[in-house]
Design a protein around this motif. Sequence first.
Motif, PDB file in Angstrom:
ATOM      1  N   GLY A  66       0.794  -1.227   0.000  1.00 15.14           N
ATOM      2  CA  GLY A  66       0.000   0.000   0.000  1.00 15.14           C
ATOM      3  C   GLY A  66       0.824   1.275   0.000  1.00 15.14           C
ATOM      4  O   GLY A  66       0.330   2.335  -0.364  1.00 15.14           O
ATOM      5  N   ASP A  67       2.093   1.184   0.380  1.00  9.78           N
ATOM      6  CA  ASP A  67       2.980   2.349   0.393  1.00  9.78           C
ATOM      7  C   ASP A  67       3.839   2.443  -0.860  1.00  9.78           C
ATOM      8  O   ASP A  67       4.542   3.434  -1.057  1.00  9.78           O
ATOM      9  CB  ASP A  67       3.918   2.295   1.611  1.00  9.78           C
ATOM     10  CG  ASP A  67       3.165   2.411   2.922  1.00  9.78           C
ATOM     11  OD1 ASP A  67       2.063   2.992   2.923  1.00  9.78           O
ATOM     12  OD2 ASP A  67       3.679   1.910   3.937  1.00  9.78           O
ATOM     13  N   ALA A  68       3.821   1.417  -1.682  1.00 10.46           N
ATOM     14  CA  ALA A  68       4.691   1.350  -2.859  1.00 10.46           C
ATOM     15  C   ALA A  68       4.026   1.987  -4.081  1.00 10.46           C
ATOM     16  O   ALA A  68       2.811   1.989  -4.206  1.00 10.46           O
ATOM     17  CB  ALA A  68       5.034  -0.100  -3.165  1.00 10.46           C
ATOM     18  N   ALA A  69       4.872   2.506  -4.965  1.00  8.59           N
ATOM     19  CA  ALA A  69       4.423   2.955  -6.282  1.00  8.59           C
ATOM     20  C   ALA A  69       4.667   1.783  -7.231  1.00  8.59           C
ATOM     21  O   ALA A  69       5.810   1.379  -7.450  1.00  8.59           O
ATOM     22  CB  ALA A  69       5.202   4.180  -6.723  1.00  8.59           C
ATOM     23  N   VAL A  70       3.604   1.218  -7.755  1.00 11.34           N
ATOM     24  CA  VAL A  70       3.680   0.019  -8.586  1.00 11.34           C
ATOM     25  C   VAL A  70       3.430   0.407 -10.040  1.00 11.34           C
ATOM     26  O   VAL A  70       2.471   1.125 -10.335  1.00 11.34           O
ATOM     27  CB  VAL A  70       2.646  -1.030  -8.115  1.00 11.34           C
ATOM     28  CG1 VAL A  70       2.627  -2.235  -9.030  1.00 11.34           C
ATOM     29  CG2 VAL A  70       2.943  -1.438  -6.676  1.00 11.34           C
ATOM     30  N   VAL A  71       4.312  -0.062 -10.930  1.00 11.49           N
ATOM     31  CA  VAL A  71       4.168   0.246 -12.353  1.00 11.49           C
ATOM     32  C   VAL A  71       4.328  -1.021 -13.178  1.00 11.49           C
ATOM     33  O   VAL A  71       5.025  -1.955 -12.790  1.00 11.49           O
ATOM     34  CB  VAL A  71       5.200   1.300 -12.829  1.00 11.49           C
ATOM     35  CG1 VAL A  71       4.935   2.646 -12.199  1.00 11.49           C
ATOM     36  CG2 VAL A  71       6.625   0.863 -12.559  1.00 11.49           C
ATOM     37  N   HIS A  72       3.664  -1.016 -14.323  1.00 12.46           N
ATOM     38  CA  HIS A  72       3.840  -2.089 -15.305  1.00 12.46           C
ATOM     39  C   HIS A  72       4.664  -1.537 -16.447  1.00 12.46           C
ATOM     40  O   HIS A  72       4.310  -0.519 -17.030  1.00 12.46           O
ATOM     41  CB  HIS A  72       2.493  -2.597 -15.818  1.00 12.46           C
ATOM     42  CG  HIS A  72       2.645  -3.749 -16.737  1.00 12.46           C
ATOM     43  ND1 HIS A  72       2.348  -3.667 -18.068  1.00 12.46           N
ATOM     44  CD2 HIS A  72       3.102  -5.006 -16.523  1.00 12.46           C
ATOM     45  CE1 HIS A  72       2.607  -4.829 -18.631  1.00 12.46           C
ATOM     46  NE2 HIS A  72       3.066  -5.659 -17.713  1.00 12.46           N
ATOM     47  N   VAL A  73       5.773  -2.210 -16.740  1.00  9.18           N
ATOM     48  CA  VAL A  73       6.684  -1.767 -17.789  1.00  9.18           C
ATOM     49  C   VAL A  73       6.825  -2.908 -18.792  1.00  9.18           C
ATOM     50  O   VAL A  73       7.560  -3.873 -18.527  1.00  9.18           O
ATOM     51  CB  VAL A  73       8.064  -1.391 -17.198  1.00  9.18           C
ATOM     52  CG1 VAL A  73       8.981  -0.864 -18.283  1.00  9.18           C
ATOM     53  CG2 VAL A  73       7.915  -0.384 -16.069  1.00  9.18           C
ATOM     54  N   PRO A  74       6.102  -2.834 -19.908  1.00  9.00           N
ATOM     55  CA  PRO A  74       6.221  -3.908 -20.901  1.00  9.00           C
ATOM     56  C   PRO A  74       7.684  -4.125 -21.291  1.00  9.00           C
ATOM     57  O   PRO A  74       8.432  -3.181 -21.517  1.00  9.00           O
ATOM     58  CB  PRO A  74       5.398  -3.385 -22.090  1.00  9.00           C
ATOM     59  CG  PRO A  74       4.407  -2.445 -21.451  1.00  9.00           C
ATOM     60  CD  PRO A  74       5.168  -1.794 -20.327  1.00  9.00           C
ATOM     61  N   GLY A  75       8.079  -5.372 -21.335  1.00  4.15           N
ATOM     62  CA  GLY A  75       9.441  -5.720 -21.709  1.00  4.15           C
ATOM     63  C   GLY A  75      10.440  -5.702 -20.563  1.00  4.15           C
ATOM     64  O   GLY A  75      11.590  -6.090 -20.747  1.00  4.15           O
ATOM     65  N   LEU A  76      10.020  -5.257 -19.377  1.00  2.07           N
ATOM     66  CA  LEU A  76      10.922  -5.242 -18.224  1.00  2.07           C
ATOM     67  C   LEU A  76      11.207  -6.681 -17.800  1.00  2.07           C
ATOM     68  O   LEU A  76      10.292  -7.479 -17.629  1.00  2.07           O
ATOM     69  CB  LEU A  76      10.290  -4.472 -17.059  1.00  2.07           C
ATOM     70  CG  LEU A  76      11.109  -4.412 -15.764  1.00  2.07           C
ATOM     71  CD1 LEU A  76      12.414  -3.661 -15.997  1.00  2.07           C
ATOM     72  CD2 LEU A  76      10.294  -3.760 -14.655  1.00  2.07           C
TER      73      LEU A  76
END
Length: 85
Positions: free
Chosen positions: A42-52
């Motif tokens: 809940g404290d994290a900034a979560v991102v989806h990065v295609p190809g990561l």
Amino acid sequence: DDGEPVAFDDLGELLARLDEEPRLRARAWVRDFNGGGWLRLGDAAVVHVPGLATPMGTGWAAFTSRREAEAFVGARARRRAPVGR
């Protein structure tokens, strides 16, 4: 849910599990992609990065702040941008 810890190789797998069992979200912890240690989801900034490259190839990453997440995504975009003509 028996209260036992469950480990996931990849943040994307954890997120998929939380789709199935959203009540577990409040107890979920993730690792900072930049090596900053453990964070409550809940404290994290979560991102989806295609190809990561992630352990299971889902492309999801968590960061300690939105600023760090945006800087990471921006740096990847600049590296992939075509050279000006």
